[in-house]
Scaffold this motif. Structure first.
Motif, PDB file in Angstrom:
ATOM      1  N   GLU A  16      20.743   6.057  29.224  1.00 55.98           N
ATOM      2  CA  GLU A  16      21.064   5.438  30.696  1.00 55.98           C
ATOM      3  C   GLU A  16      22.161   4.344  30.456  1.00 55.98           C
TER       4      GLU A  16
ATOM      5  N   THR B 254      15.767   7.655  26.518  1.00 58.34           N
ATOM      6  CA  THR B 254      16.235   7.508  27.961  1.00 58.34           C
ATOM      7  C   THR B 254      16.797   6.285  28.035  1.00 58.34           C
ATOM      8  N   GLN B 255      16.458   5.246  27.586  1.00 57.02           N
ATOM      9  CA  GLN B 255      17.301   4.070  27.663  1.00 57.02           C
ATOM     10  C   GLN B 255      18.659   3.983  27.129  1.00 57.02           C
TER      11      GLN B 255
ATOM     12  N   ALA C 197      22.221   4.832  38.007  1.00 57.98           N
ATOM     13  CA  ALA C 197      22.020   5.409  36.324  1.00 57.98           C
ATOM     14  C   ALA C 197      20.536   4.812  35.910  1.00 57.98           C
ATOM     15  N   PHE C 198      20.440   3.399  36.175  1.00 58.10           N
ATOM     16  CA  PHE C 198      19.168   2.837  35.415  1.00 58.10           C
ATOM     17  C   PHE C 198      17.932   3.178  36.380  1.00 58.10           C
TER      18      PHE C 198
END
Length: 189
Positions: free
Chosen positions: A80, A76-77, A103-104
């Motif tokens: 992002e 996920t990180q 987005a974050f």
């Protein structure tokens, strides 16, 4: 997510008398397994064309954008970060900064421009608390914004009025095993 093809699925496409022939049924069972495997492979290829569903193609995206990857970074990180870089392409505008920050944060973001002080404030209004990967967002904003523009963050927390509007009693809050930080970050929202 791939579909599982069975021998019976394939039997539906041929004449019924083939179902009585053992060898034909065995061939269809093998074909069904191969089709299921091919469908899974095709789905994986499609998923890796899009950043938010990609897994093994993330390395290529990170190389293109020259992003540093830490071993502890989750999928996920990484997604992002790549998504933010894609959103940050072109001229820097209020909207492009909002897109990058969204987005974050996973929620709506408002950018407050302060031309007199050459700064912007990124206010997270769609989610409570501090976004999980704020360090990466900061790195992307430093790369995206012109060098003379300073930036700061403003967070949204649950207020007493919002908590009171829920008509909670203390026992109900205690029963949910949440901390005050959880409440501030919207756990009861």
């Amino acid at each position: 997510m791939s579909n599982t093809v069975t021998r019976d699925d394939l039997l539906a496409y041929i004449q019924p008398f083939w179902a009585e022939i053992t060898e034909a049924c065995e061939v269809l069972a093998v074909d069904a397994a191969e089709l299921t495997q091919a469908d899974g492979f095709l789905q994986s290829v499609i998923d890796n064309l899009f950043v938010m569903t990609a897994d093994h193609s993330l390395t290529k995206w990170e190389r293109i954008f020259e992003l540093d990857v830490k071993p502890e970074d989750s999928l996920t990180q990484r997604r992002e970060r790549i998504s933010a870089r894609l959103r940050a392409q072109g001229t820097v505008t209020k909207q492009s900064i909002e897109n990058v920050a969204a987005a974050f944060s996973g929620g709506e973001v408002d950018v407050i421009e302060d031309f007199a002080n050459c700064s912007v404030t990124v206010k997270f209004v769609g989610t409570f608390g501090v976004p999980a990967d704020l360090e990466s967002l900061t790195a992307v904003l430093r790369d995206t914004l012109p060098a003379h523009i300073a930036f700061a963050y403003a967070y949204t927390y649950m207020t007493w009025a919002q908590l009171d509007a829920k008509n909670y009693v203390w026992d109900a809050i205690d029963g949910q095993a949440v901390t005050w930080d959880d409440v501030d970050n919207g756990a009861l929202a």
